[in-house]
Design a protein around this motif. Structure first.
Motif, PDB file in Angstrom:
ATOM      1  N   ASP A   1     -62.959 -31.392  24.952  1.00 23.87           N
ATOM      2  CA  ASP A   1     -64.306 -31.009  25.393  1.00 23.87           C
ATOM      3  C   ASP A   1     -64.279 -30.195  26.684  1.00 23.87           C
ATOM      4  OD1 ASP A   1     -65.160 -32.356  23.205  1.00 23.87           O
ATOM      5  OD2 ASP A   1     -66.085 -34.034  24.282  1.00 23.87           O
ATOM      6  N   GLY A   2     -63.501 -29.133  26.654  1.00 24.18           N
ATOM      7  CA  GLY A   2     -63.411 -28.274  27.825  1.00 24.18           C
ATOM      8  C   GLY A   2     -62.283 -28.676  28.728  1.00 24.18           C
ATOM      9  N   ASN A   3     -62.594 -29.328  29.845  1.00 26.58           N
ATOM     10  CA  ASN A   3     -61.565 -29.692  30.815  1.00 26.58           C
ATOM     11  C   ASN A   3     -61.437 -31.201  31.015  1.00 26.58           C
ATOM     12  OD1 ASN A   3     -63.970 -30.137  32.078  1.00 26.58           O
ATOM     13  ND2 ASN A   3     -63.501 -28.983  33.947  1.00 26.58           N
ATOM     14  N   LYS A   4     -61.956 -31.988  30.079  1.00 21.43           N
ATOM     15  CA  LYS A   4     -61.812 -33.434  30.184  1.00 21.43           C
ATOM     16  C   LYS A   4     -60.399 -33.843  29.766  1.00 21.43           C
ATOM     17  CE  LYS A   4     -66.691 -34.419  29.218  1.00 21.43           C
ATOM     18  NZ  LYS A   4     -67.632 -35.112  28.300  1.00 21.43           N
ATOM     19  N   THR A   5     -59.852 -34.867  30.398  1.00 21.98           N
ATOM     20  CA  THR A   5     -58.499 -35.316  30.075  1.00 21.98           C
ATOM     21  C   THR A   5     -58.474 -36.820  29.828  1.00 21.98           C
ATOM     22  OG1 THR A   5     -57.927 -35.649  32.407  1.00 21.98           O
ATOM     23  CG2 THR A   5     -57.416 -33.493  31.423  1.00 21.98           C
ATOM     24  N   LEU A   6     -57.569 -37.215  28.960  1.00 23.82           N
ATOM     25  CA  LEU A   6     -57.305 -38.619  28.667  1.00 23.82           C
ATOM     26  C   LEU A   6     -55.810 -38.834  28.807  1.00 23.82           C
ATOM     27  CD1 LEU A   6     -57.925 -41.480  27.427  1.00 23.82           C
ATOM     28  CD2 LEU A   6     -57.536 -40.398  25.188  1.00 23.82           C
ATOM     29  N   GLU A   7     -55.384 -39.816  29.594  1.00 23.65           N
ATOM     30  CA  GLU A   7     -53.970 -40.140  29.747  1.00 23.65           C
ATOM     31  C   GLU A   7     -53.758 -41.617  29.477  1.00 23.65           C
ATOM     32  OE1 GLU A   7     -51.804 -38.998  33.156  1.00 23.65           O
ATOM     33  OE2 GLU A   7     -52.363 -36.879  33.058  1.00 23.65           O
ATOM     34  N   SER A   8     -52.710 -41.920  28.724  1.00 16.64           N
ATOM     35  CA  SER A   8     -52.357 -43.308  28.465  1.00 16.64           C
ATOM     36  C   SER A   8     -51.574 -43.871  29.645  1.00 16.64           C
ATOM     37  CB  SER A   8     -51.509 -43.405  27.194  1.00 16.64           C
ATOM     38  OG  SER A   8     -50.234 -42.814  27.406  1.00 16.64           O
ATOM     39  N   GLU A   9     -51.365 -45.177  29.628  1.00 18.82           N
ATOM     40  CA  GLU A   9     -50.517 -45.805  30.631  1.00 18.82           C
ATOM     41  C   GLU A   9     -49.061 -45.384  30.399  1.00 18.82           C
ATOM     42  OE1 GLU A   9     -51.435 -47.750  33.156  1.00 18.82           O
ATOM     43  OE2 GLU A   9     -53.563 -47.579  32.621  1.00 18.82           O
ATOM     44  N   VAL A  10     -48.266 -45.381  31.480  1.00 18.70           N
ATOM     45  CA  VAL A  10     -46.846 -45.025  31.368  1.00 18.70           C
ATOM     46  C   VAL A  10     -46.102 -46.129  30.617  1.00 18.70           C
ATOM     47  CG1 VAL A  10     -44.720 -44.568  32.632  1.00 18.70           C
ATOM     48  CG2 VAL A  10     -46.897 -43.665  33.472  1.00 18.70           C
ATOM     49  N   GLN A  11     -45.318 -45.735  29.624  1.00 20.78           N
ATOM     50  CA  GLN A  11     -44.477 -46.648  28.859  1.00 20.78           C
ATOM     51  C   GLN A  11     -43.013 -46.309  29.140  1.00 20.78           C
ATOM     52  OE1 GLN A  11     -46.082 -49.027  26.952  1.00 20.78           O
ATOM     53  NE2 GLN A  11     -47.996 -48.129  27.682  1.00 20.78           N
ATOM     54  N   SER A  12     -42.111 -47.227  28.783  1.00 21.29           N
ATOM     55  CA  SER A  12     -40.694 -46.964  29.017  1.00 21.29           C
ATOM     56  C   SER A  12     -39.850 -47.535  27.887  1.00 21.29           C
ATOM     57  CB  SER A  12     -40.242 -47.562  30.354  1.00 21.29           C
ATOM     58  OG  SER A  12     -40.319 -48.979  30.311  1.00 21.29           O
ATOM     59  N   ILE A  13     -38.680 -46.935  27.721  1.00 27.67           N
ATOM     60  CA  ILE A  13     -37.716 -47.415  26.737  1.00 27.67           C
ATOM     61  C   ILE A  13     -36.323 -47.043  27.235  1.00 27.67           C
ATOM     62  CG2 ILE A  13     -37.903 -45.309  25.349  1.00 27.67           C
ATOM     63  CD1 ILE A  13     -37.351 -46.991  22.869  1.00 27.67           C
ATOM     64  N   THR A  14     -35.367 -47.949  27.067  1.00 26.54           N
ATOM     65  CA  THR A  14     -33.971 -47.668  27.380  1.00 26.54           C
ATOM     66  C   THR A  14     -33.272 -47.221  26.112  1.00 26.54           C
ATOM     67  OG1 THR A  14     -33.946 -49.300  29.166  1.00 26.54           O
ATOM     68  CG2 THR A  14     -31.823 -48.608  28.290  1.00 26.54           C
ATOM     69  N   VAL A  15     -32.588 -46.099  26.199  1.00 28.27           N
ATOM     70  CA  VAL A  15     -31.948 -45.527  25.015  1.00 28.27           C
ATOM     71  C   VAL A  15     -30.636 -46.273  24.757  1.00 28.27           C
ATOM     72  CG1 VAL A  15     -31.147 -43.416  23.908  1.00 28.27           C
ATOM     73  CG2 VAL A  15     -32.979 -43.318  25.594  1.00 28.27           C
ATOM     74  N   LYS A  16     -30.663 -47.179  23.784  1.00 25.83           N
ATOM     75  CA  LYS A  16     -29.487 -47.984  23.465  1.00 25.83           C
ATOM     76  C   LYS A  16     -28.867 -47.525  22.150  1.00 25.83           C
ATOM     77  CE  LYS A  16     -31.018 -52.186  25.865  1.00 25.83           C
ATOM     78  NZ  LYS A  16     -31.327 -53.628  25.717  1.00 25.83           N
ATOM     79  N   ASP A  17     -27.550 -47.454  22.168  1.00 32.85           N
ATOM     80  CA  ASP A  17     -26.798 -47.157  20.956  1.00 32.85           C
ATOM     81  C   ASP A  17     -26.480 -48.489  20.280  1.00 32.85           C
ATOM     82  OD1 ASP A  17     -25.048 -46.370  18.989  1.00 32.85           O
ATOM     83  OD2 ASP A  17     -23.409 -45.883  20.356  1.00 32.85           O
ATOM     84  N   THR A  18     -27.037 -48.735  19.114  1.00 28.24           N
ATOM     85  CA  THR A  18     -26.799 -49.982  18.385  1.00 28.24           C
ATOM     86  C   THR A  18     -25.928 -49.770  17.148  1.00 28.24           C
ATOM     87  OG1 THR A  18     -28.849 -49.675  17.116  1.00 28.24           O
ATOM     88  CG2 THR A  18     -29.003 -50.936  19.161  1.00 28.24           C
ATOM     89  N   THR A  19     -25.377 -48.568  17.007  1.00 28.21           N
ATOM     90  CA  THR A  19     -24.559 -48.242  15.831  1.00 28.21           C
ATOM     91  C   THR A  19     -23.084 -48.408  16.166  1.00 28.21           C
ATOM     92  OG1 THR A  19     -26.209 -46.644  15.085  1.00 28.21           O
ATOM     93  CG2 THR A  19     -24.018 -46.472  14.131  1.00 28.21           C
ATOM     94  N   ALA A  20     -22.389 -49.232  15.390  1.00 30.44           N
ATOM     95  CA  ALA A  20     -20.959 -49.465  15.620  1.00 30.44           C
ATOM     96  C   ALA A  20     -20.137 -48.253  15.193  1.00 30.44           C
ATOM     97  CB  ALA A  20     -20.498 -50.696  14.841  1.00 30.44           C
ATOM     98  N   PRO A  21     -18.982 -48.058  15.823  1.00 29.21           N
ATOM     99  CA  PRO A  21     -18.092 -46.977  15.387  1.00 29.21           C
ATOM    100  C   PRO A  21     -17.556 -47.264  13.980  1.00 29.21           C
ATOM    101  CG  PRO A  21     -17.444 -47.847  17.537  1.00 29.21           C
ATOM    102  CD  PRO A  21     -18.436 -48.796  16.959  1.00 29.21           C
ATOM    103  N   THR A  22     -16.904 -46.265  13.429  1.00 26.85           N
ATOM    104  CA  THR A  22     -16.201 -46.416  12.153  1.00 26.85           C
ATOM    105  C   THR A  22     -14.710 -46.211  12.403  1.00 26.85           C
ATOM    106  OG1 THR A  22     -18.085 -45.604  10.884  1.00 26.85           O
ATOM    107  CG2 THR A  22     -15.942 -45.524   9.811  1.00 26.85           C
ATOM    108  N   LEU A  23     -13.909 -47.210  12.052  1.00 26.04           N
ATOM    109  CA  LEU A  23     -12.456 -47.124  12.192  1.00 26.04           C
ATOM    110  C   LEU A  23     -11.866 -47.065  10.786  1.00 26.04           C
ATOM    111  CD1 LEU A  23      -9.836 -47.141  13.712  1.00 26.04           C
ATOM    112  CD2 LEU A  23     -10.069 -49.610  14.071  1.00 26.04           C
TER     113      LEU A  23
END
Length: 269
Positions: A132-154
């Motif tokens: 609607d022109g110059n109106k803005t909506l912002e959500s609250e800041v969220q966070s996530i830690t990027v974890k690798d949960t995939t095991a290697p292949t031997l």
């Protein structure tokens, strides 16, 4: 007709209609009588609120990127000019950080954006909508830690015996969605017997690169092995194990290097 008679008839009709009206008002109207006693409908005004809903983030195990998805409630009632995901990586104060904007794309009512992160990152993100022109909506800041949960292949190991130096050089055929961090070799000298017992003790060595070298061997002796690899996030894969190890002989007359196994016996640990 005389004037007095006409007056009497008029008065009678008035009384008759008045009686009918009274009868209908008290709920006694017959099905054949239709009465419109006025329109009691009122005009109402509905209000709508634009909101971010179903906000979620997942880690792409192939790339380490963070995939953000969300919906906008009541968006059809607003003139939306832009929808963005703002993100920052590994910042000390997410409320006062500098955020990078990504345009979100809509598909079947769901908005999505892909944050170019990597395993180990702390990702902070929020949604910004201009409408609607110059109106803005912002959500609250969220966070996530990027974890690798995939095991290697031997898949296998290749072992090369140097009868002059009396060493085994063990190379790993291993892959990971991120990176192999450590290579482990567990080995035991069985002497002239090719049998592993309950008293067999394995020595563990590890390295950050492959091949891994085992030294001070004895020509003709048998050696038992099992192997592990570990990625940067601590996920592991194992080939053979302590109770069912690979047993080979340090034999200069054999053909080297040799690849084990022909059929992979792999598990994670």
């Amino acid at each position: 007709m005389r004037k007095k008679e006409r007056q009497l008839i008029t008065i009678g009709l008035v009384v008759l209609f008045a009686a009918i009206a009274w009868w209908a008002y008290n709920g006694h109207a017959s099905p054949g009588v239709v009465l419109n006693l006025g329109d009691n409908s009122t005009n109402t005004t509905e209000t709508y609120q634009l909101a971010v809903s179903d906000l979620s983030a997942t880690v792409d195990q192939a790339t380490g990127h963070v995939l953000v998805a969300f919906k906008l409630t009541n968006e059809e009632h607003f003139n939306i000019s832009s929808v963005q995901v703002l993100h920052a990586l590994n910042v000390a104060d997410p409320n006062n950080a500098t955020y990078t904007a990504l345009n979100a794309t809509a598909e079947n009512g769901t908005y999505k954006a892909e944050i170019p992160s990597k395993f180990g990152d702390a990702v902070y993100y929020k949604v910004k909508v201009v409408y609607d022109g110059n109106k803005t909506l912002e959500s609250e800041v969220q966070s996530i830690t990027v974890k690798d949960t995939t095991a290697p292949t031997l898949n296998s190991v290749s072992i090369d015996y140097n009868s002059t130096a009396l060493t085994f050089a063990i190379s790993f055929n291993a892959t990971d969605n991120d990176q192999i961090a450590k290579y482990y070799v567990y080995w035991a000298d069985l002497g002239t017997s090719n049998t592993v017992s309950n008293t067999t003790t394995f020595t563990a060595i590890n390295a950050t690169t492959s091949p891994v070298t085992i030294a001070n061997l004895t020509e003709g002796n048998y050696y038992a092995f099992y192997f592990k690899v570990e990625d940067l996030s601590g996920n592991k894969a194992m080939l053979y194990n302590e109770t069912a190890p690979l047993v080979i002989q340090a034999n200069s007359s054999a053909t080297w290097p040799q690849v084990y196994p022909e059929a992979v016996n792999q598990s994670s640990s």
